[in-house]
Write a protein that holds these residues in place. Structure first.
Motif, PDB file in Angstrom:
ATOM      1  N   SER A   1      -2.275  50.465  38.675  1.00  6.52           N
ATOM      2  CA  SER A   1      -1.504  50.868  39.854  1.00  6.52           C
ATOM      3  C   SER A   1      -0.803  49.677  40.511  1.00  6.52           C
ATOM      4  CB  SER A   1      -2.426  51.540  40.874  1.00  6.52           C
ATOM      5  OG  SER A   1      -3.474  50.652  41.268  1.00  6.52           O
ATOM      6  N   SER A   2      -1.117  48.476  40.110  1.00  7.70           N
ATOM      7  CA  SER A   2      -0.435  47.271  40.581  1.00  7.70           C
ATOM      8  C   SER A   2      -0.237  46.346  39.401  1.00  7.70           C
ATOM      9  CB  SER A   2      -1.245  46.563  41.669  1.00  7.70           C
ATOM     10  OG  SER A   2      -1.402  47.367  42.809  1.00  7.70           O
ATOM     11  N   ARG A   3       0.710  45.419  39.523  1.00  2.00           N
ATOM     12  CA  ARG A   3       0.943  44.449  38.458  1.00  2.00           C
ATOM     13  C   ARG A   3      -0.295  43.587  38.268  1.00  2.00           C
ATOM     14  NH1 ARG A   3       3.932  40.561  39.332  1.00  2.00           N
ATOM     15  NH2 ARG A   3       4.494  40.121  37.159  1.00  2.00           N
ATOM     16  N   LEU A   4      -0.598  43.273  37.004  1.00  3.89           N
ATOM     17  CA  LEU A   4      -1.767  42.457  36.670  1.00  3.89           C
ATOM     18  C   LEU A   4      -1.340  41.305  35.763  1.00  3.89           C
ATOM     19  CD1 LEU A   4      -4.409  45.252  35.904  1.00  3.89           C
ATOM     20  CD2 LEU A   4      -4.080  44.000  38.050  1.00  3.89           C
ATOM     21  N   PRO A   5      -0.657  40.297  36.318  1.00  8.89           N
ATOM     22  CA  PRO A   5      -0.278  39.148  35.488  1.00  8.89           C
ATOM     23  C   PRO A   5      -1.512  38.392  35.014  1.00  8.89           C
ATOM     24  CG  PRO A   5       0.129  38.691  37.804  1.00  8.89           C
ATOM     25  CD  PRO A   5      -0.246  40.140  37.713  1.00  8.89           C
ATOM     26  N   ALA A   6      -1.400  37.757  33.860  1.00  8.63           N
ATOM     27  CA  ALA A   6      -2.532  37.012  33.294  1.00  8.63           C
ATOM     28  C   ALA A   6      -2.687  35.682  34.020  1.00  8.63           C
ATOM     29  CB  ALA A   6      -2.320  36.784  31.811  1.00  8.63           C
ATOM     30  N   LYS A   7      -3.935  35.333  34.296  1.00 11.33           N
ATOM     31  CA  LYS A   7      -4.265  34.043  34.864  1.00 11.33           C
ATOM     32  C   LYS A   7      -5.519  33.549  34.157  1.00 11.33           C
ATOM     33  CE  LYS A   7      -4.917  31.540  39.206  1.00 11.33           C
ATOM     34  NZ  LYS A   7      -4.939  31.647  40.689  1.00 11.33           N
ATOM     35  N   PHE A   8      -5.406  32.388  33.550  1.00 11.76           N
ATOM     36  CA  PHE A   8      -6.488  31.857  32.729  1.00 11.76           C
ATOM     37  C   PHE A   8      -6.910  32.863  31.653  1.00 11.76           C
ATOM     38  CE2 PHE A   8      -7.209  29.807  36.952  1.00 11.76           C
ATOM     39  CZ  PHE A   8      -6.804  28.527  36.595  1.00 11.76           C
ATOM     40  N   GLY A   9      -5.921  33.585  31.116  1.00 15.37           N
ATOM     41  CA  GLY A   9      -6.174  34.498  30.011  1.00 15.37           C
ATOM     42  C   GLY A   9      -6.721  35.850  30.407  1.00 15.37           C
ATOM     43  N   ARG A  10      -6.815  36.152  31.736  1.00 15.54           N
ATOM     44  CA  ARG A  10      -7.355  37.440  32.171  1.00 15.54           C
ATOM     45  C   ARG A  10      -6.355  38.164  33.054  1.00 15.54           C
ATOM     46  NH1 ARG A  10     -13.543  36.326  34.255  1.00 15.54           N
ATOM     47  NH2 ARG A  10     -14.484  35.811  32.240  1.00 15.54           N
ATOM     48  N   PRO A  11      -6.297  39.500  32.958  1.00 22.22           N
ATOM     49  CA  PRO A  11      -5.480  40.256  33.917  1.00 22.22           C
ATOM     50  C   PRO A  11      -6.021  40.017  35.326  1.00 22.22           C
ATOM     51  CG  PRO A  11      -6.185  41.633  32.077  1.00 22.22           C
ATOM     52  CD  PRO A  11      -6.957  40.367  31.974  1.00 22.22           C
ATOM     53  N   THR A  12      -5.117  39.729  36.261  1.00 23.18           N
ATOM     54  CA  THR A  12      -5.547  39.340  37.604  1.00 23.18           C
ATOM     55  C   THR A  12      -4.820  40.162  38.653  1.00 23.18           C
ATOM     56  OG1 THR A  12      -5.979  37.086  36.837  1.00 23.18           O
ATOM     57  CG2 THR A  12      -5.787  37.412  39.207  1.00 23.18           C
ATOM     58  N   TRP A  13      -5.603  40.739  39.560  1.00 26.50           N
ATOM     59  CA  TRP A  13      -5.072  41.555  40.660  1.00 26.50           C
ATOM     60  C   TRP A  13      -5.049  40.714  41.921  1.00 26.50           C
ATOM     61  CZ3 TRP A  13      -8.463  45.254  43.907  1.00 26.50           C
ATOM     62  CH2 TRP A  13      -7.657  45.968  44.821  1.00 26.50           C
ATOM     63  N   THR A  14      -3.868  40.512  42.478  1.00 21.28           N
ATOM     64  CA  THR A  14      -3.723  39.754  43.727  1.00 21.28           C
ATOM     65  C   THR A  14      -3.136  40.687  44.774  1.00 21.28           C
ATOM     66  OG1 THR A  14      -3.336  37.711  42.503  1.00 21.28           O
ATOM     67  CG2 THR A  14      -2.714  37.731  44.824  1.00 21.28           C
ATOM     68  N   VAL A  15      -3.784  40.777  45.940  1.00 20.14           N
ATOM     69  CA  VAL A  15      -3.367  41.729  46.955  1.00 20.14           C
ATOM     70  C   VAL A  15      -3.653  41.155  48.337  1.00 20.14           C
ATOM     71  CG1 VAL A  15      -5.602  42.918  46.934  1.00 20.14           C
ATOM     72  CG2 VAL A  15      -3.560  44.134  47.717  1.00 20.14           C
ATOM     73  N   ARG A  16      -2.781  41.481  49.272  1.00 22.68           N
ATOM     74  CA  ARG A  16      -2.991  41.140  50.676  1.00 22.68           C
ATOM     75  C   ARG A  16      -3.655  42.329  51.347  1.00 22.68           C
ATOM     76  NH1 ARG A  16      -3.186  36.408  53.583  1.00 22.68           N
ATOM     77  NH2 ARG A  16      -2.350  36.658  55.688  1.00 22.68           N
ATOM     78  N   VAL A  17      -4.855  42.109  51.925  1.00 23.31           N
ATOM     79  CA  VAL A  17      -5.626  43.192  52.541  1.00 23.31           C
ATOM     80  C   VAL A  17      -5.537  43.032  54.056  1.00 23.31           C
ATOM     81  CG1 VAL A  17      -7.836  44.381  52.628  1.00 23.31           C
ATOM     82  CG2 VAL A  17      -7.197  43.110  50.570  1.00 23.31           C
ATOM     83  N   PRO A  18      -4.989  44.021  54.761  1.00 23.95           N
ATOM     84  CA  PRO A  18      -4.863  43.906  56.216  1.00 23.95           C
ATOM     85  C   PRO A  18      -6.231  43.818  56.896  1.00 23.95           C
ATOM     86  CG  PRO A  18      -3.469  45.667  55.360  1.00 23.95           C
ATOM     87  CD  PRO A  18      -4.386  45.245  54.240  1.00 23.95           C
ATOM     88  N   ALA A  19      -6.204  43.457  58.179  1.00 24.11           N
ATOM     89  CA  ALA A  19      -7.432  43.390  58.970  1.00 24.11           C
ATOM     90  C   ALA A  19      -8.073  44.767  59.058  1.00 24.11           C
ATOM     91  CB  ALA A  19      -7.127  42.853  60.366  1.00 24.11           C
ATOM     92  N   ASN A  20      -9.406  44.798  58.909  1.00 20.86           N
ATOM     93  CA  ASN A  20     -10.181  46.035  59.023  1.00 20.86           C
ATOM     94  C   ASN A  20      -9.589  47.154  58.157  1.00 20.86           C
ATOM     95  OD1 ASN A  20     -12.093  45.076  61.082  1.00 20.86           O
ATOM     96  ND2 ASN A  20     -10.272  45.034  62.408  1.00 20.86           N
ATOM     97  N   ALA A  21      -9.253  46.788  56.919  1.00 21.63           N
ATOM     98  CA  ALA A  21      -8.637  47.772  56.018  1.00 21.63           C
ATOM     99  C   ALA A  21      -9.178  47.548  54.610  1.00 21.63           C
ATOM    100  CB  ALA A  21      -7.107  47.643  56.053  1.00 21.63           C
ATOM    101  N   GLU A  22      -8.647  48.299  53.675  1.00 21.71           N
ATOM    102  CA  GLU A  22      -9.085  48.176  52.293  1.00 21.71           C
ATOM    103  C   GLU A  22      -7.884  48.288  51.359  1.00 21.71           C
ATOM    104  OE1 GLU A  22     -10.347  52.728  51.143  1.00 21.71           O
ATOM    105  OE2 GLU A  22     -11.889  51.431  52.048  1.00 21.71           O
ATOM    106  N   ALA A  23      -8.076  47.842  50.130  1.00 22.43           N
ATOM    107  CA  ALA A  23      -7.053  47.946  49.088  1.00 22.43           C
ATOM    108  C   ALA A  23      -7.724  48.472  47.830  1.00 22.43           C
ATOM    109  CB  ALA A  23      -6.392  46.602  48.841  1.00 22.43           C
ATOM    110  N   ARG A  24      -6.941  49.245  47.035  1.00 26.03           N
ATOM    111  CA  ARG A  24      -7.506  49.856  45.832  1.00 26.03           C
ATOM    112  C   ARG A  24      -6.607  49.580  44.627  1.00 26.03           C
ATOM    113  NH1 ARG A  24     -11.301  54.180  47.082  1.00 26.03           N
ATOM    114  NH2 ARG A  24     -11.515  54.368  49.364  1.00 26.03           N
ATOM    115  N   LEU A  25      -7.247  49.473  43.474  1.00 26.04           N
ATOM    116  CA  LEU A  25      -6.553  49.323  42.195  1.00 26.04           C
ATOM    117  C   LEU A  25      -7.148  50.303  41.208  1.00 26.04           C
ATOM    118  CD1 LEU A  25      -4.701  47.666  40.162  1.00 26.04           C
ATOM    119  CD2 LEU A  25      -6.786  46.324  39.686  1.00 26.04           C
ATOM    120  N   THR A  26      -6.312  51.107  40.577  1.00 25.31           N
ATOM    121  CA  THR A  26      -6.791  52.002  39.523  1.00 25.31           C
ATOM    122  C   THR A  26      -6.170  51.571  38.199  1.00 25.31           C
ATOM    123  OG1 THR A  26      -4.985  53.563  39.948  1.00 25.31           O
ATOM    124  CG2 THR A  26      -7.059  53.930  41.123  1.00 25.31           C
TER     125      THR A  26
END
Length: 518
Positions: free
Chosen positions: A485-510
Motif C-alpha cells: 500500500s506504500s512504496r517500499l524502496p530497498a535499503k541495505f537489501g531489504r524492502p523498507t517502509w518509511t512513514v511520517r506518523v502524526p501525533a497521537n495517531a497511527e499508520a498502516r501498511l498492507t
C-alpha cells in the motif's frame, strides 16, 4: 588496618645471573619525564563502555631517566615502572655499552604474594564472631599451612583449621613481618658494563597491561531547531598501581590486532581467592590481609577507580577556566589524540579531558523496527546525522557511549543512552538509544492462501508530536513482496517502509508475501 590488596604478578624476562662481588648497583628512583600513550582494549567494541573493574587495554610507556654509571659492571634498577609491564617488550637505549641482561626484580607486594611467601611462618589470626558489628574479637598466633590456591589452612594451638570458613565467623590474617623478596614498587633492572664512569640519559620504553580509554559523548537536543550541541570527552583509565605524574598523555583511535596471553585470565593474578567447603557446597571467600600500606605517590591513588573523574587543566589556570582540549594528529591509518599539556595518569583512577565542543549539529530522530510475522514490539529510537561539515561535524569520531538530553522546562533530562562506533568523515552516523515507550509496532496476518499470505503492519504513535518511522521487512529467501500500500524502496537489501506518523495517531501498511512453491 584491614585491607585487601590486589595482585600484580611480575615475571622475569631473563633469569638474573649472580652479580660479581665488585658489581655496583645504581638506583633510578623515578623518571625525569614520561609519556603514556593508551590503546583501546582490542576485543572491546568501540561503542561498548569500559569495564572499570577489569581494564583490558594497554599503554606504551616511554620514560627518560638520567643515571650515573660507574666504571665496570653495574646493575641499574629502574623503580616505579608500570606494575603491568610486559617485560618482553622493554627496550632500553642510551647505555654506553648496551644491555647485557634485563630482569623484573621482585614480586610486587600483593595479597597473594604475601600469603604465598608466608607459608610455614607465623601470622596473627584475628577472628570476629557475630554479625552486624556485634560479637567478640579474638587474636591468636597461627601458622599458614596451605598454598594461595584453595582453602586457607592454618595451624593454631587447637590444631589445623580453615580460616574464614564458618557461619558467623570472619577471619583476617595480619602479618608480623614483611617476607623477603617483595617490593612495594615495580622495578625493572638491567645489567651493563662501562669502560669509565659517566652520566647517561637513558630512554626506557615498554608496553603495560591494565589501561584503556574511550570517548564519551553528551548530546543536548533542541527540538525547536532540530539541532544539537555535542560535547566529546576522552576518558583515560588505569588500573595500574603506578602513577605517572605530569606525563605527556595521548590515546590512539582505531583498532590494532594484538594478542596477549593475559587476555585469557579470568582475574588478576594478585587477587587472593580462597574456597571454603561447608556441607558439600563450595563458598568462595577472600581473606583480607592486614598490614601497613606503602604511601601512595599521589592522593588520587587512594580513590576508587570509578569515582575519580578529573578534568585536565593547565597548572596555572583557575578553577573556572575552560578545559584544555586534546589535539588530533595522523598516525598512519589511525588517529593520535594528544593532551597538549602535562597531565597525571593516576593509579587506579580515571580522568576526562575535553575533545570536541560542537554546536549546531544536525541530528534527526527516527523510530525503527524489523517487521516480520506476528510481531508486537516497541520501536527503537535512533539519532542519525552525517559526519560532514555541512551538518556541523566533518571530523573523525572515535566510538564510545552516548548520553542524550532534552530540555524539560529549565532542566535538561536524559532521554536516552546508547553507543556509537568509530565513524570516519562523510560516513552516515547512527546512534541507537533504546526502545520507545510511546511508539508501538505490530504485524498481523490478514489472510492466507496457496503460496501467499496477506499482512498488515501498524505503527502507533502516542507522543504529542509527529515521528518518522522506518520499518525493514524481513522475509525468507525466495519470498517476494507484492501489492504494498506504500512504496517500499530497498535499503541495505531489504524492502523498507518509511512513514511520517502524526501525533497521537497511527499508520498502516498492507502487503502480500508471495511464497515460492515447489
Amino acid at each position: 588496618m584491614r585491607r585487601a590488596l590486589s595482585l600484580l604478578g611480575l615475571l622475569a624476562l631473563v633469569p638474573g645471573a649472580a652479580r660479581g662481588a665488585d658489581e655496583a648497583t645504581v638506583l633510578s628512583a623515578k623518571p625525569d619525564a614520561v609519556g603514556v600513550t593508551i590503546y583501546r582494549a582490542p576485543d572491546r567494541a568501540a561503542d561498548t563502555a569500559m569495564n572499570l573493574g577489569w581494564l583490558e587495554g594497554y599503554a606504551l610507556i616511554t620514560e627518560t631517566r638520567t643515571v650515573d654509571i660507574p666504571a665496570g659492571g653495574a646493575t641499574i634498577r629502574f623503580e616505579g615502572v608500570a606494575g603491568g609491564i610486559l617485560p618482553e617488550s622493554a627496550l632500553v637505549t642510551g647505555l654506553p655499552a648496551g644491555v647485557r641482561e634485563k630482569n623484573l626484580d621482585a614480586d610486587l607486594l600483593s595479597a597473594r604474594n604475601l600469603y604465598a611467601r608466608a607459608y610455614g611462618r607465623p601470622v596473627i589470626l584475628r577472628r570476629h564472631r557475630g554479625k552486624d558489628g556485634k560479637g567478640t574479637v579474638s587474636e591468636e598466633r597461627a601458622v599458614i599451612r596451605s598454598a594461595a590456591d584453595g582453602a586457607a589452612i592454618v595451624q593454631t594451638r587447637q590444631g589445623f583449621e580453615v580460616a574464614n570458613c564458618g557461619r558467623g565467623i570472619t577471619d583476617t590474617l595480619a602479618y608480623t613481618e614483611m617476607p623477603d623478596g617483595l617490593s612495594a614498587k615495580p622495578t625493572l633492572s638491567v645489567r651493563t658494563e662501562s669502560t669509565s664512569a659517566k652520566r647517561a640519559t637513558i630512554t626506557l620504553s615498554y608496553l603495560a597491561w591494565g589501561f584503556d580509554w574511550q570517548t564519551n559523548y553528551v548530546v543536548q537536543l533542541n527540538p525547536e531547531t532540530g539541532k544539537a550541541a555535542m560535547t566529546a570527552w576522552v576518558t583515560l583509565a588505569s588500573s595500574d598501581p603506578t602513577s605517572f605524574v605530569d606525563a605527556g598523555a595521548a590515546v590512539v583511535g582505531g583498532k590494532l590486532d594484538r594478542e596477549d596471553a593475559r587476555e585469557d585470565r579470568e582475574r588478576p593474578e594478585g587477587d587472593l581467592v580462597l574456597h571454603c567447603y561447608l556441607g558439600g557446597h563450595a563458598q568462595t571467600v577472600l581473606i583480607q590481609q592486614a598490614m601497613p600500606a606503602p604511601a601512595p605517590p599521589i592522593s588520587e591513588m587512594e580513590a576508587p577507580l570509578a569515582d575519580i573523574i578529573v578534568t585536565a587543566r593547565r597548572a596555572d589556570e583557575k578553577a573556572m577556566a575552560a578545559p584544555v582540549k586534546v589535539t588530533e594528529e595522523g598516525l598512519g591509518d589511525l588517529k593520535l589524540y594528544r593532551v597538549p599539556m602535562p597531565t597525571t595518569v593516576a593509579a587506579h583512577a580515571q580522568k576526562q579531558v575535553a575533545m570536541h565542543d560542537l554546536k549546531g549539529v544536525k541530528f534527526t530522530t527516527w523510530h525503527t523496527a524489523d517487521l516480520y510475522d506476528d510481531l508486537e514490539t516497541r520501536a527503537q529510537i535512533k539519532l542519525r546525522t552525517r559526519n560532514r561539515r555541512e551538518d556541523g561535524l566533518g571530523i573523525p569520531l572515535p566510538g564510545g557511549p552516548v548520553a542524550v538530553f532534552e530540555p524539560q522546562g529549565e532542566n535538561m533530562l536524559v532521554v536516552g543512552q546508547g553507543g556509537m562506533r568509530d565513524y570516519a568523515v562523510n560516513e552516515d552516523v547512527e546512534v541507537t538509544l533504546g526502545l520507545s515507550p510511546q511508539v508501538a509496532v505490530a504485524v498481523v496476518k490478514k489472510g492466507t492462501g496457496s503460496g501467499w499470505r496477506d499482512e498488515e503492519a501498524k505503527v502507533t504513535n502516542a507522543n504529542p508530536w509527529p515521528i518518522t518511522f522506518e520499518g525493514s521487512l524481513r522475509i525468507a529467501d525466495g519470498e517476494k513482496i507484492e501489492r504494498p500500500s506504500s512504496r517500499l524502496p530497498a535499503k541495505f537489501g531489504r524492502p523498507t517502509w518509511t512513514v511520517r506518523v502524526p501525533a497521537n495517531a497511527e499508520a498502516r501498511l498492507t502487503y502480500r508475501v508471495r511464497t515460492p512453491t515447489n
